[in-house]
Design a protein around this motif. Structure first.
Motif, PDB file in Angstrom:
ATOM      1  N   UNK A 229      33.440  41.725  41.729  1.00 19.41           N
ATOM      2  CA  UNK A 229      32.606  41.208  40.649  1.00 19.41           C
ATOM      3  C   UNK A 229      31.757  40.065  41.199  1.00 19.41           C
ATOM      4  N   UNK A 230      30.510  40.342  41.496  1.00 13.79           N
ATOM      5  CA  UNK A 230      29.619  39.341  42.091  1.00 13.79           C
ATOM      6  C   UNK A 230      30.300  38.600  43.244  1.00 13.79           C
TER       7      UNK A 230
ATOM      8  N   UNK B 248      36.775  38.583  43.075  1.00 14.20           N
ATOM      9  CA  UNK B 248      36.064  37.919  41.984  1.00 14.20           C
ATOM     10  C   UNK B 248      34.982  36.993  42.522  1.00 14.20           C
ATOM     11  N   UNK B 249      34.052  36.701  41.641  1.00 16.92           N
ATOM     12  CA  UNK B 249      32.971  35.795  42.014  1.00 16.92           C
ATOM     13  C   UNK B 249      33.534  34.421  42.401  1.00 16.92           C
TER      14      UNK B 249
END
Lengths: 402, 434, 233
Positions: C166-167, C89-90
């Motif tokens: 995700x980013x 995750x970001x």
């Protein structure tokens, strides 16, 4: 005003409203009923016995063995007691007011055993009782030494004279008042004349329905046990309790002295259940108010934290600190309002249940509204801190991302 | 997995120590206060003799006042008690009364002192399963032959003989010598079912002697005496009177015996009616121990009222806990989302949080025990030491177990909704930074 | 390996259906490194959530490793997430109160693995991201880049079929970001498929394949085989 938005916001957080308002409702039910019970108990405990309680104590002498002569012992003891410096007076008695143990008789104004009788506590004592008990003779006169009779406690009892309390006189002769002096009532199918009326003297049973109906009778038992009630000058009681017990225990090897107690101790013991109940209830009330306040604070803080950004936005849009404060105070007011409304119903239902199940008096009407106001006030105080914190939130928070 | 979840619970506690401690405190106070009242009820309302409470019966003969409508007297007259003893129609039976007397110890060591005792029949001891430290009760022959024998309690034996086996020794009570035949071990049924009209929570009497000696040796009666009619004059006036002062218990072994014994009582009453006694309508009664305690309402109203109030206090605390758990678990949505992404299914998340709620409940229960113990000490101080039950008010293993189980279950119950809410949030929402 | 056919996602909660997936079809094969780009909030995240079995789709077909996941219930979906997918995750999404070891241990716990094997795997994963020495530390004691390495280790420890990122460099400075990207490429080189959502055009250009989403549809699907293919050769 922002009442509309507040209510709409609340309607979207039904669970929070339900949780807090139910807590407030239960707290109010317990608090109001507990306060009522405490007040009732305090009223009971505040009734005077009629005696000079702080300066009165008692003890018993029980003889044993063949040499023991109870009548001589009692006469000598009383003479000694009455001549002890610091003692105002002393009297023999079969029972001690408030102690929970004594005798009662059924009295009738006509000599017919099928008629209902008026119950009264009987103190078998002598002519020193009025002075020892510090009673106020409001009509008639005291006994004289020649009125005294002596019997064994197992025999059928005979007495012809009595000093009654005003409450008993009014119960027996409702219309007569103090003119009941000189009149006679029947007990055990024999007449007894009222020679005097005292203002007040309680029966030995504090919870009895006839606690104010008592009488003094000039009769003394010749049994091996004598109980002496002793009234001292102010401040002398504690010293004399020790000294008199020692003197009496030492001057006769054929008896023992027991049951030395002050009337204050007796009162504490007899009302112990009532005073314990009051204390326990007080602890319960304090605990509940504390828990509920913590609940209100906890949920308010949670709600405010969740809405930090919203609050900041409101501030950015021009809401003053006071308006933010007022928003949360009002919100709590509405939730408390729901709570105390449910609480009022529960309180009254619980009080009705108590009075029907346990023969308790019904609660006065004003307890419920006072309880409602009090709980709203508690809620407002509890929410004051979190609301003030919310008002401190900086408008800049609206532009930050986290 | 259980231990893993327990460790997660502890970590989660540390993350919000204030919120978590508030919850523990709420559970502790609610459960603690409830258990104080529960213990009082448990002690005061317990079955004092569970092995035989349905075989022991309290006897009431309605010799009461015809001008009143109340229940039959709770005790028997001397005439009736002696007649029932003579009839000997029960498996076991005893008349029993409270007495007092001066006990004169031998030697100069201890001064004479006043003592409360009980007159009873030989059956008293086996009927009520009294435990003996030394010796035993007396034989029925002692009742018949008016033998001056006595049974002491453990405490009195301590006081007089330093706890040694005193059977065969004598004590001087009320001017007469009694031979000790037995010493009881600790025995104090709560409530004191065999004599509740003289105090359901009083301690046991200190010495037991044959009831048949009370009258010949002129012992002072120490219990409640009620006369609806004044005794006639003369030495036997009291014995022949309608004064009641004797408790009467029988042991019956079956339901048939109970009906039969009640019939016997009714026959006896009918016979007495012919002599002009028993002026009221026939209303004799047999109650077994539990029925008798129930009928006499030995549990004070105060404890019943307090039970209701304590239950409401518990409810408030649990409502509080629901709110706090909701805050806490909704605050964990992020973690819940990550765990779902890492492969946790709803069941395991639910289990994890049930264990977390249970963990808080357990801590609350432990703290609640402390609160309950402190509360009971407080109640003891309030009640003072003149009530014997104070010896019995303490946290027994049953109460401890119930407290912990109640705390854990109640907190888990309070947690259901918050857990369900927290676990049913779409995990995706919380994985993305806003 | 991952196959979406005409997947649609409609949000009913909001009145507007602006950013859902619409007739979205995509196939990703073993060993690919796919970047997903597109304007802010226009189906990228929805795609990721559906691909990662965090959300269900409204219609269409999604085959994961040959299995149609459309009809699966929560329990089965959780199992698939646990065994076949690794998330990055970001904002790292590490558990703040678990130490590094315990953080990486989480997916293996859900797999019901024996303690000895878990320990071996977690240690290996920590070692592979160069943080073995700090396994008793908690996330707050690490820099952002280190935290993301831990998250990558956590995603890899269960040996998933593919990684969903995700980013992953969105919260990192450019130097650290480069390091993380290098690590991801290394992972991809050793055979793990990676699907990465990003709005960084330069990162997208580096990857073997870039998918551009616009209004819930694929607008551009480019294979960039040149450098990587050459490198592989």
């Amino acid at each position: 005003m922002e009442i509309g938005p507040i209510l709409r916001a609340l309607s979207r957080n039904k669970l929070g409203v339900i949780l807090i308002s139910l807590q407030i409702a239960f707290t109010m039910t317990v608090m109001v009923n507990a306060v009522f019970i405490i007040n009732e108990r305090s009223k009971l405990m505040a009734r005077p016995s009629g005696l000079d309680e702080p300066n009165t104590f008692y003890l018993s002498s029980t003889g044993f063995g063949d040499q023991f002569n109870s009548q001589v012992t009692e006469r000598d003891d009383l003479e000694l007691l009455r001549n002890t410096p610091g003692v105002i007076d002393a009297t023999p008695t079969n029972a001690i007011p408030i102690s929970g143990s004594g005798s009662s008789d059924g009295l009738r104004i006509e000599n017919d055993p099928t008629l209902p009788a008026t119950p009264a506590a009987v103190y078998f004592t002598d002519e020193h009782s009025v002075n020892t008990m510090n009673l106020t003779l409001i009509a008639g006169e005291n006994f004289s030494a020649s009125d005294m009779t002596y019997q064994s406690s197992n025999e059928r009892r005979y007495y012809r004279k009595a000093i009654v309390t005003l409450a008993l006189a009014e119960k027996l002769f409702p219309e007569e008042g103090l003119a009941a002096v000189g009149k006679s009532f029947y007990r055990d199918q024999a007449p007894v004349q009222i020679v005097g009326i005292v203002e007040r003297l309680q029966a030995p049973w504090p919870n009895s329905f006839f606690v104010e109906q008592a009488m003094l009778v000039p009769l003394n038992f010749t049994d091996a046990t004598s109980t002496y009630l002793i009234r001292t000058e102010p401040g002398q009681r504690d010293r004399l309790m020790v000294e008199i017990e020692e003197t009496l225990a030492g001057n006769n090897p054929d008896r023992i002295i027991r049951g030395l107690k002050s009337l204050q101790e007796t009162r504490e013991e007899s009302y112990r259940l009532d005073s314990s109940m009051a204390t326990i209830l007080l602890v319960v009330i304090v605990t509940l108010v504390f828990i509920t306040s913590m609940g209100i604070v906890g949920l308010a803080v949670f709600g405010i934290n969740r809405r930090r950004k919203q609050i900041g936005t409101r501030r950015a849009l021009g809401a003053t600190q006071l308006q933010i404060l007022r928003y949360f105070m009002l919100e709590n007011f509405f939730v408390s309002g729901v709570g105390v409304s449910i609480g009022a119903v529960l309180t009254i239902a619980f009080s009705i249940a108590l009075s029907s199940l346990f023969e308790m008096p019904t609660m006065d009407w004003y307890y419920t509204p006072i309880g409602m106001l009090l709980l709203i006030a508690i809620g407002q105080i509890a929410v004051l801190g979190p609301s003030a914190r919310a008002a401190q939130i900086q408008p800049a928070i609206a532009t930050r991302s986290i | 997995m259980f231990l893993y979840y327990l460790r997660l619970s502890a970590l989660s506690y540390r993350r919000n120590p204030i919120l978590s401690s508030l919850m523990v405190m709420a559970v502790a106070i609610g459960v603690g206060a409830y258990m104080v009242i529960f213990t009082l009820n448990f002690v005061m309302g317990g079955d004092p003799i569970p092995q035989k409470s349905d075989q022991l019966f309290h006897v009431q003969l309605d010799s009461g006042n015809p001008n009143t409508q109340d229940d039959p007297p709770k005790q028997l007259t001397y005439l009736d008690a002696t007649a029932l003893i003579q009839a000997n129609s029960a498996y076991r039976e005893t008349a029993t009364s409270k007495i007092s007397g001066i006990l004169e110890p031998e030697g100069d060591g201890i001064r004479p002192f006043s003592i409360v005792g009980r007159g009873a029949f030989a059956d008293f001891f086996p009927m009520f399963n009294t435990p003996f430290l030394y010796g035993d009760g007396w034989d029925q022959s002692a009742d018949r032959d008016l033998q001056q024998v006595a049974v002491l309690t453990k405490e009195l034996n301590e006081r007089l003989f330093g706890g040694a086996d005193s059977t065969g020794e004598t004590v001087r009570l009320h001017g007469n010598n009694f031979q000790i035949v037995g010493v009881l071990d600790d025995w104090a049924p709560v409530p004191k079912f065999y004599d509740i009209n003289n105090g359901a929570f009083d301690g046991s009497e200190e010495i037991f002697i044959p009831w048949n000696l009370i009258i010949p040796l002129d012992f002072p009666r120490n219990g409640n005496t009620n006369c609806w009619k004044t005794p006639e004059a003369g030495p036997d006036g009291f014995l022949n009177s309608e004064c009641v002062w004797i408790q009467y218990w029988v042991e019956l072994r079956s339901g048939d015996d109970e009906a039969e014994y009640l019939q016997f009582l009714n026959n006896y009453a009918a016979q007495q009616k012919e002599f002009g006694r028993f002026p009221r309508e026939m209303n004799n009664a047999l109650f077994n121990v539990e029925e008798w305690l129930m009928k006499e309402e030995v549990l004070p109203n105060e404890t019943k009222i307090l039970s209701a109030l304590a239950a409401m206090l518990l409810a408030v605390c649990l409502l509080n806990t629901i709110g706090l758990l909701l805050s806490k678990f909704l605050g964990k949505s992020g973690e819940i989302g990550v765990r779902q992404a890492l492969g946790a299914h709803k069941g395991s998340l639910f289990l994890q949080h049930v264990i977390e709620a249970g963990f808080i409940g357990l801590l609350g229960g432990i703290l609640g025990l402390a609160i309950a113990a402190a509360g009971l000490e407080g109640v003891k101080v309030l009640l003072g030491d003149n009530l014997m039950i104070t010896d019995w008010i303490h946290l027994n293993p049953t109460v401890v177990a119930i407290t912990l189980v109640l705390a854990v279950l109640a907190t888990i119950f309070a947690g259901f909704y918050p857990i369900w809410r927290a676990c049913s949030i779409n995990p995706a929402i919380h994985l993305k930074t806003q | 390996m991952l196959e979406m056919k005409n997947v649609r996602k409609v949000f009913r909660t909001d009145m507007v259906e602006t950013c859902a997936l619409d007739e979205f079809s995509l196939t990703v094969d073993q060993g690919e490194f796919v970047t997903i780009t597109g304007p802010s909030g226009c189906g990228k995240t929805t795609f990721l959530n559906i691909a990662g079995l965090l959300e269900t789709h409204t219609s269409g077909q999604y085959l994961l490793d040959g299995v149609d996941v459309s009809q699966l219930r929560d329990y089965a979906r959780a199992k698939l997430r646990n065994q076949k997918i690794g998330f990055i995750f970001q904002s790292f999404n590490l558990m703040p109160d678990l130490n590094l070891f315990d953080n990486i241990d989480v997916p293996l716990r859900y797999r019901g693995m024996k303690s000895a094997e878990r320990k071996e795997r977690v240690d290996k994963a920590l070692d592979s991201v160069g943080l073995f020495a700090r396994k008793k530390h908690v996330p707050a004691q690490l820099s952002g880049g280190q935290q993301q390495r831990v998250a990558i280790a956590r995603a890899l420890v269960g040996e998933p079929l593919f990684l969903l990122a995700d980013e992953p460099t969105g919260n990192l400075d450019s130097n650290t970001a480069k390091g993380v990207m290098a690590l991801l490429e290394e992972i991809n080189d050793s055979g793990t498929t990676i699907i990465m959502v990003t709005h960084d055009q330069s990162l997208a250009e580096q990857s073997k394949r870039n998918i551009h989403i616009l209004d819930g549809r694929i607008s551009n699907n480019t294979e960039q085989t040149q450098q990587k293919a050459a490198a592989a050769a």
